[in-house]
Design an enzyme around this catalytic site. Structure first.
Site, PDB file in Angstrom:
ATOM      1  N   GLU A 272       3.985   8.118  -0.864  1.00 57.34           N
ATOM      2  CA  GLU A 272       5.200   8.911  -1.013  1.00 57.34           C
ATOM      3  C   GLU A 272       6.163   8.727   0.158  1.00 57.34           C
ATOM      4  O   GLU A 272       7.383   8.837  -0.009  1.00 57.34           O
ATOM      5  CB  GLU A 272       4.842  10.391  -1.168  1.00 57.34           C
ATOM      6  CG  GLU A 272       6.037  11.317  -1.363  1.00 57.34           C
ATOM      7  CD  GLU A 272       6.926  10.931  -2.540  1.00 57.34           C
ATOM      8  OE1 GLU A 272       8.154  11.115  -2.428  1.00 57.34           O
ATOM      9  OE2 GLU A 272       6.400  10.456  -3.562  1.00 57.34           O
TER      10      GLU A 272
ATOM     11  N   GLU B   7      10.763   7.476  10.235  1.00 58.07           N
ATOM     12  CA  GLU B   7      10.662   7.989  11.600  1.00 58.07           C
ATOM     13  C   GLU B   7       9.219   8.130  12.064  1.00 58.07           C
ATOM     14  O   GLU B   7       8.980   8.326  13.253  1.00 58.07           O
ATOM     15  CB  GLU B   7      11.381   9.336  11.703  1.00 58.07           C
ATOM     16  CG  GLU B   7      12.896   9.223  11.559  1.00 58.07           C
ATOM     17  CD  GLU B   7      13.603  10.543  11.743  1.00 58.07           C
ATOM     18  OE1 GLU B   7      12.909  11.599  11.805  1.00 58.07           O
ATOM     19  OE2 GLU B   7      14.842  10.549  11.807  1.00 58.07           O
TER      20      GLU B   7
ATOM     21  N   HIS C 118       6.834   5.888   1.683  1.00 57.90           N
ATOM     22  CA  HIS C 118       7.645   4.721   1.329  1.00 57.90           C
ATOM     23  C   HIS C 118       8.641   5.053   0.221  1.00 57.90           C
ATOM     24  O   HIS C 118       9.804   4.621   0.248  1.00 57.90           O
ATOM     25  CB  HIS C 118       6.755   3.574   0.844  1.00 57.90           C
ATOM     26  CG  HIS C 118       5.787   3.057   1.865  1.00 57.90           C
ATOM     27  ND1 HIS C 118       4.444   3.307   1.791  1.00 57.90           N
ATOM     28  CD2 HIS C 118       5.973   2.312   2.978  1.00 57.90           C
ATOM     29  CE1 HIS C 118       3.832   2.727   2.809  1.00 57.90           C
ATOM     30  NE2 HIS C 118       4.733   2.119   3.545  1.00 57.90           N
TER      31      HIS C 118
ATOM     32  N   ALA D 167       0.855  -1.195   0.000  1.00 55.04           N
ATOM     33  CA  ALA D 167       0.000   0.000   0.000  1.00 55.04           C
ATOM     34  C   ALA D 167       0.890   1.245   0.000  1.00 55.04           C
ATOM     35  O   ALA D 167       0.736   2.145   0.819  1.00 55.04           O
ATOM     36  CB  ALA D 167      -0.961  -0.013   1.165  1.00 55.04           C
TER      37      ALA D 167
ATOM     38  N   SER E 222      -0.732   4.446   5.229  1.00 53.21           N
ATOM     39  CA  SER E 222      -1.637   3.606   4.448  1.00 53.21           C
ATOM     40  C   SER E 222      -3.039   3.612   5.041  1.00 53.21           C
ATOM     41  O   SER E 222      -4.019   3.329   4.335  1.00 53.21           O
ATOM     42  CB  SER E 222      -1.100   2.172   4.382  1.00 53.21           C
ATOM     43  OG  SER E 222       0.196   2.152   3.818  1.00 53.21           O
TER      44      SER E 222
END
Length: 283
Positions: free
Chosen positions: A37, A150, A39, A34, A188
């Site tokens: 940005e 983070e 990730h 899922a 997500s």
């Protein structure tokens, strides 16, 4: 070009072995799919850290203490692969649960201390599942570096403790939280918010930032987090699981002079949102 999707550990190891023979470093970005940005920012950082990048896409069942949450977690492999295509990812590792936890699997990795408060108290067994799957992924990929966001601050500290305690030869890179224009941390879970709850959710980062500024200015942490809770209640949040100021590394009580972090988990429209900020906030 769409990256190859590998399902078997043996195929993954064969690819990594070839890169190793060529003297190339390998970076891992562990995800549950899922992708958004946030990730992709991890993938870009991984590309800057190593010649080869593996993105794992695995919805890990052992870190869900709520079966309904596991069932509802979005699975968008085709869309994920399309997002990764422009980023020169070398392989997507997307195994079935049976490949990661074959019959007879009987080992769990547990990190005590840093895993126990906050998320650990509200999601029993969650970090045991995280520590176990991360240890397995490190064994499967054998990366030189791994990138974590983070936004999941406690998870990042659990992984750092795991790597230090087990002497794993992996350098952990923490990457800044990516936010929407109104400050909400990308997640997500955000797609599950109704329009009204999405509007309410914007209060979370703003109230969190104000609390971090107040603590940095010398205000009592309990008073600042009390106002944070009140601000979320006024914005229409259903409830707050926790809003606390903690030592940034150990997540124990914050001590004067040591880096501190404000962490919060709150519910909006049946969706649980988490966020955190440094004291004082960065940026």
């Amino acid at each position: 070009m769409t990256p190859p999707i590998l399902r078997r550990v043996a195929d993954l190891r064969a690819a990594v072995a070839g890169w190793r023979r060529a003297g190339e470093k390998v970076a891992l970005v562990p995800t549950m799919g899922a992708l958004h940005e946030g990730h992709l920012s991890l993938v870009r950082r991984a590309r800057a850290e190593a010649a080869r990048v593996v993105v794992s896409v695995f919805v890990n069942p052992t870190q869900f203490n709520n079966p309904d949450d596991l069932a509802k977690y979005p699975r968008t492999e085709k869309a994920d692969a399309a997002l990764l295509a422009p980023l020169s990812v070398d392989a997507v590792f997307a195994p079935a649960a049976e490949e990661v936890y074959p019959g007879g699997h009987a080992t769990t990795v547990r990190v005590t201390g840093v895993s126990e408060p906050l998320e650990g108290a509200h999601r029993p067994g969650h970090f045991d599942g995280v520590a176990t799957v991360v240890t397995k992924l490190f064994g499967m990929v054998q990366p030189d570096v791994a990138c974590f966001g983070e936004k999941d601050w406690q998870q990042l500290q659990v992984v750092r403790r795991l790597v230090a305690d087990l002497d794993l030869p992996v350098r952990i890179v923490g990457c800044p939280t990516v936010r929407e224009t109104d400050g909400l941390a990308l997640s997500s879970r955000n797609v599950r918010l109704s329009a009204a709850d999405r509007a309410r959710a914007a209060a979370l980062p703003h109230a969190l930032r104000q609390a971090a500024l107040d603590v940095a200015a010398g205000d009592d942490a309990a008073a600042a987090t009390g106002r944070l809770r009140a601000a979320l209640a006024a914005a229409g949040f259903d409830s707050v699981d926790y809003a606390e100021c903690r030592d940034a590394a150990t997540l124990g009580p914050a001590r004067p002079g040591d880096p501190a972090r404000l962490l919060v988990a709150a519910w909006a429209g049946g969706v649980r949102l988490i966020d955190n900020m440094a004291v004082p906030p960065e940026g």
